[in-house]
Design a protein around this motif. Structure first.
Motif, PDB file in Angstrom:
ATOM      1  N   LEU A  78       0.833  -1.205   0.000  1.00 22.70           N
ATOM      2  CA  LEU A  78       0.000   0.000   0.000  1.00 22.70           C
ATOM      3  C   LEU A  78       0.864   1.249   0.000  1.00 22.70           C
ATOM      4  O   LEU A  78       0.573   2.216  -0.731  1.00 22.70           O
ATOM      5  N   PHE A  79       1.920   1.255   0.807  1.00 29.29           N
ATOM      6  CA  PHE A  79       2.815   2.409   0.850  1.00 29.29           C
ATOM      7  C   PHE A  79       3.433   2.670  -0.521  1.00 29.29           C
ATOM      8  O   PHE A  79       3.478   3.818  -0.992  1.00 29.29           O
ATOM      9  N   ALA A  80       3.910   1.618  -1.172  1.00 26.28           N
ATOM     10  CA  ALA A  80       4.560   1.779  -2.477  1.00 26.28           C
ATOM     11  C   ALA A  80       3.582   2.301  -3.527  1.00 26.28           C
ATOM     12  O   ALA A  80       3.931   3.180  -4.332  1.00 26.28           O
ATOM     13  N   LYS A  81       2.373   1.788  -3.529  1.00 28.42           N
ATOM     14  CA  LYS A  81       1.382   2.268  -4.486  1.00 28.42           C
ATOM     15  C   LYS A  81       1.043   3.736  -4.218  1.00 28.42           C
ATOM     16  O   LYS A  81       0.911   4.540  -5.154  1.00 28.42           O
ATOM     17  N   GLY A  82       0.909   4.096  -2.943  1.00 29.51           N
ATOM     18  CA  GLY A  82       0.607   5.478  -2.600  1.00 29.51           C
ATOM     19  C   GLY A  82       1.736   6.422  -2.946  1.00 29.51           C
ATOM     20  O   GLY A  82       1.515   7.514  -3.486  1.00 29.51           O
ATOM     21  N   ALA A  83       2.973   6.011  -2.645  1.00 26.80           N
ATOM     22  CA  ALA A  83       4.133   6.861  -2.935  1.00 26.80           C
ATOM     23  C   ALA A  83       4.324   7.026  -4.438  1.00 26.80           C
ATOM     24  O   ALA A  83       4.726   8.102  -4.908  1.00 26.80           O
ATOM     25  N   THR A  84       4.055   5.982  -5.192  1.00 34.38           N
ATOM     26  CA  THR A  84       4.134   6.089  -6.649  1.00 34.38           C
ATOM     27  C   THR A  84       3.127   7.108  -7.161  1.00 34.38           C
ATOM     28  O   THR A  84       3.423   7.917  -8.050  1.00 34.38           O
ATOM     29  N   ALA A  85       1.928   7.085  -6.606  1.00 33.42           N
ATOM     30  CA  ALA A  85       0.898   8.043  -7.020  1.00 33.42           C
ATOM     31  C   ALA A  85       1.300   9.477  -6.683  1.00 33.42           C
ATOM     32  O   ALA A  85       0.946  10.416  -7.407  1.00 33.42           O
ATOM     33  N   CYS A  86       2.054   9.656  -5.603  1.00 32.17           N
ATOM     34  CA  CYS A  86       2.521  11.003  -5.238  1.00 32.17           C
ATOM     35  C   CYS A  86       3.624  11.489  -6.172  1.00 32.17           C
ATOM     36  O   CYS A  86       3.735  12.690  -6.445  1.00 32.17           O
ATOM     37  N   GLY A  87       4.491  10.571  -6.641  1.00 32.16           N
ATOM     38  CA  GLY A  87       5.554  10.935  -7.573  1.00 32.16           C
ATOM     39  C   GLY A  87       6.486  11.992  -7.017  1.00 32.16           C
ATOM     40  O   GLY A  87       7.008  11.876  -5.916  1.00 32.16           O
ATOM     41  N   SER A  88       6.703  13.053  -7.773  1.00 37.90           N
ATOM     42  CA  SER A  88       7.606  14.135  -7.356  1.00 37.90           C
ATOM     43  C   SER A  88       6.988  15.063  -6.319  1.00 37.90           C
ATOM     44  O   SER A  88       7.640  16.000  -5.858  1.00 37.90           O
ATOM     45  N   LYS A  89       5.756  14.779  -5.930  1.00 38.55           N
ATOM     46  CA  LYS A  89       5.096  15.555  -4.882  1.00 38.55           C
ATOM     47  C   LYS A  89       4.910  14.699  -3.627  1.00 38.55           C
ATOM     48  O   LYS A  89       3.897  14.782  -2.939  1.00 38.55           O
ATOM     49  N   LEU A  90       5.926  13.883  -3.348  1.00 39.75           N
ATOM     50  CA  LEU A  90       5.855  12.965  -2.215  1.00 39.75           C
ATOM     51  C   LEU A  90       6.033  13.724  -0.906  1.00 39.75           C
ATOM     52  O   LEU A  90       7.140  14.051  -0.496  1.00 39.75           O
ATOM     53  N   THR A  91       4.926  14.010  -0.258  1.00 34.14           N
ATOM     54  CA  THR A  91       4.920  14.662   1.055  1.00 34.14           C
ATOM     55  C   THR A  91       4.152  13.773   2.018  1.00 34.14           C
ATOM     56  O   THR A  91       3.476  12.813   1.611  1.00 34.14           O
ATOM     57  N   ARG A  92       4.216  14.100   3.285  1.00 36.64           N
ATOM     58  CA  ARG A  92       3.481  13.307   4.262  1.00 36.64           C
ATOM     59  C   ARG A  92       1.973  13.454   4.079  1.00 36.64           C
ATOM     60  O   ARG A  92       1.223  12.483   4.230  1.00 36.64           O
ATOM     61  N   ALA A  93       1.534  14.635   3.747  1.00 35.36           N
ATOM     62  CA  ALA A  93       0.112  14.823   3.479  1.00 35.36           C
ATOM     63  C   ALA A  93      -0.320  13.971   2.295  1.00 35.36           C
ATOM     64  O   ALA A  93      -1.392  13.347   2.315  1.00 35.36           O
TER      65      ALA A  93
END
Length: 466
Positions: A364-379
């Motif tokens: 789940l973390f990897a899928k979420g972080a991929t969706a964030c891409g270059s805008k990977l923030t905690r929010a």
């Protein structure tokens, strides 16, 4: 009050009852250091696809030092467990094992959108959870796939430093209901899945009128037992006895068996650990007083139950939400999970309930972080993991569907029937693979079982999250 080193059996009874399988490793399993790091494999390139999820890891062009622990090339996260506890070496080591396996596999595939994962394996050693949280606050982007028995100690610190937790498991009410938390198998304070209890009450209507609730005399296990009692009553069971046993185990279970007989008990809602249940069942067999059903929690999906109890194990129905390892060949996600352990950590503890939960959290973390891409923030990671998880997250098929988006108790359950020959799947009216899924399986609890720590408790709000 300062926590003292506690005997192995007491800790296992506490941890097992609250977290499912936290004491599933043998004493020969090795613990980790207080803060070890693994950056990945170095083996042949992996595909980065996982079962029903498709692409999880791989090359990409994500860039930017967008948050603490994030650079152009790396995402640094922490995984907490308790393997260094001297009274129980290897406690929850499977959480660190799952982190190691996932990280090596994901990095071999190219990382998360091109960024490699660096994971700090944080050893809380049972009594040092707050210290590990403070360490993570200074270095890690997020916690992923971890858990610790005494997780109440550091929740205010975690929220004060705005550290997300994509958890493998949580234990205390303070953690279960806390902010900045995402669980792949949500375990809220105010509801439970009692679908298996409803099934048992229908399968054994006479026994359901004569049920005992049993647990060790520990405050935290009593809370879990009390929730089970409310769940059983709502399912139509009548609780005729509430029995506490010694958390260290009984020298003889004969007096407790006699107490069960005197109350006419025919079914048991059990909270505890496999060895104690196995010995109780031996006592029942010696007295020629079989139960129509015994209902333990998921941690009893454990070979130790069968090895200890032998031929005495009967009519034992384990509440579960994962696909059984015995039938991995029939389920691509379970088979791939086991295959990845075989490749990247062949001596690791793959066949662990908590290991599956932790691996699902990493996915789940990897899928979420991929969706964030270059805008990977905690929010962003908190938002995207809930979006990706949605209302029917299964970890690609590792477990029954969970409502990650709303962090509600799962509507799905299955049952593993334990016998001397192993674990099997009884007919529970499954309507989704091996699972029975229905909104009616979720019970809104009326009792007060504690509250989670919130951002407001540390003088902050979601607007502080970047």
């Amino acid at each position: 009050m300062r926590r003292r080193v506690i005997a192995r059996t007491v800790i296992c009874a506490l941890a097992l009852a609250m977290v499912g399988a936290a004491c599933s490793r043998s004493e020969s399993d090795s613990g980790g250091g207080s803060s070890t790091t693994t950056t990945g494999g170095g083996g042949a390139s992996a595909s980065g696809s996982f079962a029903g999820l498709g692409k999880v890891c791989g090359p990409g062009s994500a860039k930017g030092a967008t948050a603490l622990g994030v650079t152009d090339t790396e995402i640094r996260v922490g995984t907490v467990a308790d393997p260094g506890f001297a009274g129980r070496p290897g406690l929850d080591q499977e959480l660190h094992d799952a982190a190691t396996v996932f990280t090596k596999w994901c990095n071999d595939a190219g990382g998360i959108a091109g960024r490699k994962i660096k994971v700090d394996l944080l050893d809380a050693k049972l009594t040092e959870y707050r210290q590990r949280i403070l360490e993570a606050c200074g270095q890690d982007f997020s916690l992923v796939g971890g858990g610790a028995v005494f997780d109440d100690a550091g929740q205010k610190d975690r929220l004060d430093c705005l550290l997300p937790d994509i958890a493998g498991y949580v234990v205390s009410p303070q953690a279960r209901g806390s902010d900045l938390l995402v669980q792949v198998m949500p375990n809220p304070n105010n509801e439970i899945n009692n679908g298996d209890m409803q099934w048992l009450a229908k399968e054994f209507p006479e026994a359901a009128k004569h049920v005992a609730a049993m647990t060790a005399g520990l405050p935290s296990t009593i809370v879990v037992k009390d929730q089970a009692v409310e769940g059983g009553k709502a399912a139509g069971m009548t609780i005729v006895a509430d029995i506490q046993y010694n958390a260290n185990g009984e020298n003889t279970w004969a007096p407790i068996v006699q107490a069960l007989k005197s109350k006419g008990v025919k079914g048991i809602l059990w909270t505890g650990e496999p060895e104690n249940l196995a010995k109780l069942e031996q006592g029942l067999k010696d007295a020629n007083y079989p139960m129509d059903f015994i209902r333990p929690d998921a941690n009893h999906y454990d070979q130790k139950l069968l090895d200890t109890g032998g031929k005495a194990i009967e009519n034992t129905y384990v509440h579960a939400q994962i696909y059984p390892f015995e039938q991995a060949a029939e389920n691509p996600a379970t088979q791939q999970y086991l295959d990845l352990f075989k490749k990247y950590l062949p001596n690791g503890k793959a066949k662990s309930y908590l290991g599956v939960q932790a691996f699902s959290a990493w996915l789940l973390f990897a899928k979420g972080a991929t969706a964030c891409g270059s805008k990977l923030t905690r929010a962003c990671i908190l938002d995207k993991t809930k979006q990706v998880g949605g209302t029917s997250w299964t970890g690609g098929g590792l477990h029954g569907a969970s409502n990650v988006r709303e962090q509600q108790a799962t509507e799905c359950f299955t049952v593993f029937k334990a016998s001397p020959n192993g674990f099997s799947l009884p007919n529970i009216g499954a309507n989704d693979s091996i699972y029975n899924c229905s909104p009616s399986n979720v019970l809104q609890l009326k009792g007060d079982y504690g509250k989670g720590v919130t951002l407001a408790d540390v003088g902050k709000s979601l607007s502080d999250l970047k």
